[in-house]
Motif scaffolding. Structure first.
Motif, PDB file in Angstrom:
ATOM      1  N   ASN A 167      -6.862  44.605 -47.775  1.00 15.36           N
ATOM      2  CA  ASN A 167      -5.739  45.163 -47.017  1.00 15.36           C
ATOM      3  C   ASN A 167      -4.794  44.037 -46.574  1.00 15.36           C
ATOM      4  OD1 ASN A 167      -3.989  46.503 -45.380  1.00 15.36           O
ATOM      5  ND2 ASN A 167      -5.460  46.852 -43.717  1.00 15.36           N
ATOM      6  N   PHE A 168      -3.769  43.783 -47.371  1.00 16.39           N
ATOM      7  CA  PHE A 168      -2.839  42.695 -47.040  1.00 16.39           C
ATOM      8  C   PHE A 168      -1.798  43.128 -46.005  1.00 16.39           C
ATOM      9  CE2 PHE A 168      -4.517  41.740 -51.282  1.00 16.39           C
ATOM     10  CZ  PHE A 168      -5.026  40.464 -51.045  1.00 16.39           C
ATOM     11  N   ASP A 169      -1.837  44.423 -45.630  1.00 16.23           N
ATOM     12  CA  ASP A 169      -0.907  44.904 -44.590  1.00 16.23           C
ATOM     13  C   ASP A 169      -1.408  44.576 -43.177  1.00 16.23           C
ATOM     14  OD1 ASP A 169       1.090  46.071 -46.180  1.00 16.23           O
ATOM     15  OD2 ASP A 169      -0.148  47.853 -46.510  1.00 16.23           O
ATOM     16  N   GLU A 170      -2.659  44.172 -43.088  1.00 15.67           N
ATOM     17  CA  GLU A 170      -3.238  43.911 -41.755  1.00 15.67           C
ATOM     18  C   GLU A 170      -2.528  42.732 -41.073  1.00 15.67           C
ATOM     19  OE1 GLU A 170      -7.382  42.814 -41.878  1.00 15.67           O
ATOM     20  OE2 GLU A 170      -7.510  42.746 -39.675  1.00 15.67           O
ATOM     21  N   ILE A 171      -2.047  42.976 -39.867  1.00 17.73           N
ATOM     22  CA  ILE A 171      -1.389  41.887 -39.121  1.00 17.73           C
ATOM     23  C   ILE A 171      -2.432  41.222 -38.216  1.00 17.73           C
ATOM     24  CG2 ILE A 171       0.399  41.316 -37.425  1.00 17.73           C
ATOM     25  CD1 ILE A 171       2.065  43.605 -38.597  1.00 17.73           C
ATOM     26  N   ILE A 172      -2.633  39.936 -38.444  1.00 19.83           N
ATOM     27  CA  ILE A 172      -3.636  39.187 -37.668  1.00 19.83           C
ATOM     28  C   ILE A 172      -2.874  38.169 -36.827  1.00 19.83           C
ATOM     29  CG2 ILE A 172      -5.629  37.647 -37.820  1.00 19.83           C
ATOM     30  CD1 ILE A 172      -6.118  38.880 -40.670  1.00 19.83           C
ATOM     31  N   ASP A 173      -3.043  38.230 -35.533  1.00 18.62           N
ATOM     32  CA  ASP A 173      -2.311  37.316 -34.647  1.00 18.62           C
ATOM     33  C   ASP A 173      -2.860  35.896 -34.818  1.00 18.62           C
ATOM     34  OD1 ASP A 173      -0.789  36.136 -32.717  1.00 18.62           O
ATOM     35  OD2 ASP A 173      -1.539  37.362 -31.049  1.00 18.62           O
ATOM     36  N   ARG A 174      -1.990  34.968 -35.217  1.00 14.43           N
ATOM     37  CA  ARG A 174      -2.438  33.588 -35.447  1.00 14.43           C
ATOM     38  C   ARG A 174      -1.984  32.640 -34.333  1.00 14.43           C
ATOM     39  NH1 ARG A 174      -0.893  31.676 -41.332  1.00 14.43           N
ATOM     40  NH2 ARG A 174      -2.187  29.950 -40.654  1.00 14.43           N
ATOM     41  N   ARG A 175      -1.297  33.197 -33.341  1.00 14.04           N
ATOM     42  CA  ARG A 175      -0.858  32.333 -32.238  1.00 14.04           C
ATOM     43  C   ARG A 175      -2.086  31.831 -31.470  1.00 14.04           C
ATOM     44  NH1 ARG A 175       2.774  36.424 -32.813  1.00 14.04           N
ATOM     45  NH2 ARG A 175       4.973  35.850 -32.797  1.00 14.04           N
ATOM     46  N   ASP A 176      -1.937  30.636 -30.893  1.00 17.52           N
ATOM     47  CA  ASP A 176      -3.001  30.059 -30.069  1.00 17.52           C
ATOM     48  C   ASP A 176      -4.319  29.866 -30.835  1.00 17.52           C
ATOM     49  OD1 ASP A 176      -3.843  28.883 -27.747  1.00 17.52           O
ATOM     50  OD2 ASP A 176      -4.590  30.750 -26.863  1.00 17.52           O
ATOM     51  N   THR A 177      -4.184  29.549 -32.140  1.00 17.95           N
ATOM     52  CA  THR A 177      -5.391  29.227 -32.924  1.00 17.95           C
ATOM     53  C   THR A 177      -5.294  27.804 -33.473  1.00 17.95           C
ATOM     54  OG1 THR A 177      -4.363  30.001 -34.978  1.00 17.95           O
ATOM     55  CG2 THR A 177      -5.648  31.624 -33.738  1.00 17.95           C
ATOM     56  N   GLY A 178      -4.283  27.067 -33.042  1.00 22.12           N
ATOM     57  CA  GLY A 178      -4.042  25.742 -33.622  1.00 22.12           C
ATOM     58  C   GLY A 178      -3.244  25.830 -34.911  1.00 22.12           C
ATOM     59  N   SER A 179      -2.795  27.010 -35.262  1.00 19.31           N
ATOM     60  CA  SER A 179      -2.030  27.186 -36.498  1.00 19.31           C
ATOM     61  C   SER A 179      -0.730  26.380 -36.444  1.00 19.31           C
ATOM     62  CB  SER A 179      -1.704  28.675 -36.692  1.00 19.31           C
ATOM     63  OG  SER A 179      -0.633  28.828 -37.591  1.00 19.31           O
ATOM     64  N   LEU A 180      -0.488  25.609 -37.509  1.00 21.47           N
ATOM     65  CA  LEU A 180       0.769  24.859 -37.606  1.00 21.47           C
ATOM     66  C   LEU A 180       1.938  25.829 -37.725  1.00 21.47           C
ATOM     67  CD1 LEU A 180       2.445  22.256 -38.257  1.00 21.47           C
ATOM     68  CD2 LEU A 180       1.755  22.535 -40.632  1.00 21.47           C
ATOM     69  N   LYS A 181       1.712  26.884 -38.493  1.00 23.09           N
ATOM     70  CA  LYS A 181       2.792  27.827 -38.795  1.00 23.09           C
ATOM     71  C   LYS A 181       3.177  28.683 -37.583  1.00 23.09           C
ATOM     72  CE  LYS A 181       3.600  31.382 -42.383  1.00 23.09           C
ATOM     73  NZ  LYS A 181       2.846  32.184 -43.381  1.00 23.09           N
ATOM     74  N   TRP A 182       2.176  29.192 -36.889  1.00 28.62           N
ATOM     75  CA  TRP A 182       2.421  30.106 -35.767  1.00 28.62           C
ATOM     76  C   TRP A 182       2.257  29.339 -34.457  1.00 28.62           C
ATOM     77  CZ3 TRP A 182       4.224  35.065 -36.307  1.00 28.62           C
ATOM     78  CH2 TRP A 182       4.260  35.551 -37.626  1.00 28.62           C
ATOM     79  N   HIS A 183       3.147  28.389 -34.231  1.00 28.65           N
ATOM     80  CA  HIS A 183       2.996  27.496 -33.079  1.00 28.65           C
ATOM     81  C   HIS A 183       3.695  28.021 -31.834  1.00 28.65           C
ATOM     82  CE1 HIS A 183       7.200  26.129 -33.663  1.00 28.65           C
ATOM     83  NE2 HIS A 183       6.928  26.394 -34.922  1.00 28.65           N
ATOM     84  N   TYR A 184       4.188  29.244 -31.884  1.00 24.03           N
ATOM     85  CA  TYR A 184       5.056  29.768 -30.814  1.00 24.03           C
ATOM     86  C   TYR A 184       4.260  30.353 -29.653  1.00 24.03           C
ATOM     87  CZ  TYR A 184       7.186  30.181 -35.413  1.00 24.03           C
ATOM     88  OH  TYR A 184       7.563  29.953 -36.703  1.00 24.03           O
ATOM     89  N   THR A 185       4.956  30.411 -28.517  1.00 27.26           N
ATOM     90  CA  THR A 185       4.386  31.169 -27.396  1.00 27.26           C
ATOM     91  C   THR A 185       5.154  32.480 -27.241  1.00 27.26           C
ATOM     92  OG1 THR A 185       5.807  29.827 -25.978  1.00 27.26           O
ATOM     93  CG2 THR A 185       3.468  29.244 -26.044  1.00 27.26           C
ATOM     94  N   ASP A 186       6.267  32.645 -27.970  1.00 30.23           N
ATOM     95  CA  ASP A 186       7.002  33.919 -27.923  1.00 30.23           C
ATOM     96  C   ASP A 186       6.753  34.714 -29.211  1.00 30.23           C
ATOM     97  OD1 ASP A 186       8.486  32.779 -29.919  1.00 30.23           O
ATOM     98  OD2 ASP A 186      10.307  32.498 -28.740  1.00 30.23           O
ATOM     99  N   ASP A 187       7.596  35.721 -29.482  1.00 28.40           N
ATOM    100  CA  ASP A 187       7.323  36.603 -30.629  1.00 28.40           C
ATOM    101  C   ASP A 187       8.134  36.227 -31.877  1.00 28.40           C
ATOM    102  OD1 ASP A 187       9.777  37.341 -29.670  1.00 28.40           O
ATOM    103  OD2 ASP A 187       9.412  39.501 -29.765  1.00 28.40           O
ATOM    104  N   THR A 188       8.443  34.935 -32.023  1.00 27.67           N
ATOM    105  CA  THR A 188       9.110  34.450 -33.237  1.00 27.67           C
ATOM    106  C   THR A 188       8.256  34.778 -34.466  1.00 27.67           C
ATOM    107  OG1 THR A 188      10.189  32.655 -32.052  1.00 27.67           O
ATOM    108  CG2 THR A 188       9.921  32.339 -34.427  1.00 27.67           C
TER     109      THR A 188
END
Ligand SMILES: Cc1ncc(COP(=O)(O)O)c(C=O)c1O
Length: 387
Positions: free
Chosen positions: A4-25
């Motif tokens: 299921n590639f439609d599943e949205i998995i929150d990657r914020r606050d995991t050390g992710s380089l890509k999802w480094h935001y604290t807002d909903d960018t």
């Protein structure tokens, strides 16, 4: 199984380089995917954790077999165990290859545009960076062979760093293009290192040619670098391979690796690599079909809403190189405008002079996220069409 590639998995606050935001960018930049990794890989890692001992690791026969089979059956690249070395990453291997083939002050040729470390690592390691611009013909990049040969002669180039498939332009270089390049490099005794990390993400209708399948008679001067990390979205694990088919060259690379002890695989890289190459086909086929559909969606969205953006449709991978020059005059302002609209793309100017007013969009994410990102892009740029 069906993923299921439609599943949205929150990657914020995991050390992710890509999802480094604290807002909903929304992150449509760094080249990793927002899809869960293949189940066989996750299961294999879980088994290691359950086993409970995370000690030093050595490549096994089973690992070599998995690598040899994957490359043989997919690309007709038939390797032997002794042709394979391991490395923590393809970028560290690019640096290693500079030390194998060149001295400080030597000239290294790369194309423009190119994945940024090709340029920065050459300069940071005291080599002379020589750029050959790719030619854009009918929305596709081509190697400018005349320019490449002229630059090799003018700068006495020792090493050509090739990116195949090409990042950011998405070209899968064709056999005849590679043969022409090889002929030039042979003529001037230039070594070729081919970064093939995007090889397995080649899209339907295109054929990837490993450089080593062409190199007979010139194997002492050809190395390819690849990894399972990009293919299977496990870049955080780190781990890659170096292939060369000349015994003396492999020995030399091995000796160079000894200098800083950078030849071991970590346990998770070992585990992921083996399970990916043994059992990853099904996930990869489904991921590529999903990515292809996301590329269609993006092309159609941009045609409908930002029609002056010129899109370079990728032949491999999930990165779309777009020319935004109709909507912007300044590189930084273009990037900032999009960031202010809470969508982050990779700024084209980071990929060389040819990246002026271009952007790279990563579409390897759930469709709902992609659509929201494109909608924000439209909102940011839609009103700023230049006269
Ligand atoms: C062409 C290319 N080479 C190398 C890398 C990174 O490789 P590694 O993480 O193994 O250093 C990337 C990542 O995007 C890439 O696009």
């Amino acid at each position: 199984m069906s993923y299921n590639f439609d599943e949205i998995i929150d990657r914020r606050d995991t050390g992710s380089l890509k999802w480094h935001y604290t807002d909903d960018t929304i992150a449509l930049w760094v080249a990793d995917m927002d899809f869960k990794a293949a189940e066989p890989i996750l299961n294999a890692i879980e088994q290691v954790v359950q086993h409970g001992i995370l000690g030093y690791t050595n490549p096994t026969e089973a690992l070599y077999d998995s690598i040899i089979n994957w490359h043989g059956r997919r690309y007709d690249l038939w390797l032997e165990k002794q042709d394979i070395l391991f490395s923590p990453g393809v970028v560290p291997s690019l640096v290693l290859m500079m030390n194998v083939f060149t001295e400080v002050g030597d000239a290294v040729l790369v194309n423009d545009p190119i994945y940024t470390p090709f340029m920065t690592k050459v300069e940071q390691n005291g080599r002379k960076l020589v750029l050959s611009a790719l030619q854009e013909i009918e929305g596709k990049y081509h190697l400018d062979l005349a320019d490449i040969e002229a630059k090799i002669i003018e700068h006495d180039v020792k090493l050509y760093l090739l990116c195949n498939p090409h990042n950011p332009g998405g070209r899968v270089w064709m056999r005849d293009e590679l043969e022409a390049l090889l002929a030039i490099c042979k003529k001037h005794n230039v070594a070729i290192v081919s970064d093939e990390i995007h090889q397995d993400l080649t899209l339907t209708g295109h054929t990837f040619t490993p450089f080593l399948t062409l190199a007979e008679g010139y194997e002492h001067n050809v190395v390819s670098l690849t990894s399972m990390t990009k293919t299977f979205n496990i870049a955080g694990i780190k781990g890659s391979m170096i292939f060369a088919k000349d015994k003396a060259l492999i020995k030399k690379i091995g000796q160079q690796q000894q200098l800083n002890d950078e030849y071991e695989l970590n346990l998770f890289a070992y585990t992921a690599m083996r399970s990916a190459y043994e059992k990853g086909d099904e996930w990869l086929a489904q991921a590529l079909a999903y990515i292809d559909a996301n590329i269609d969606l993006t092309v159609q969205f941009l045609e409908a809403h930002l029609p002056k953006i010129k899109v370079m449709r990728p032949e491999a991978s999930y990165l779309i190189w777009v020319d935004c020059s109709a909507y912007a005059e300044d590189d930084q302002a273009l990037y900032d405008t999009l960031r202010a609209a809470k969508v982050e793309l990779s700024a084209g100017f980071k990929y060389g002079q040819e990246g002026h007013l271009k952007m790279r969009i990563n579409v390897a994410c759930p469709r709902a996220l992609l659509l929201e990102g494109l909608t924000r892009m439209h909102a940011a740029l839609g009103d700023v069409v230049k006269p």
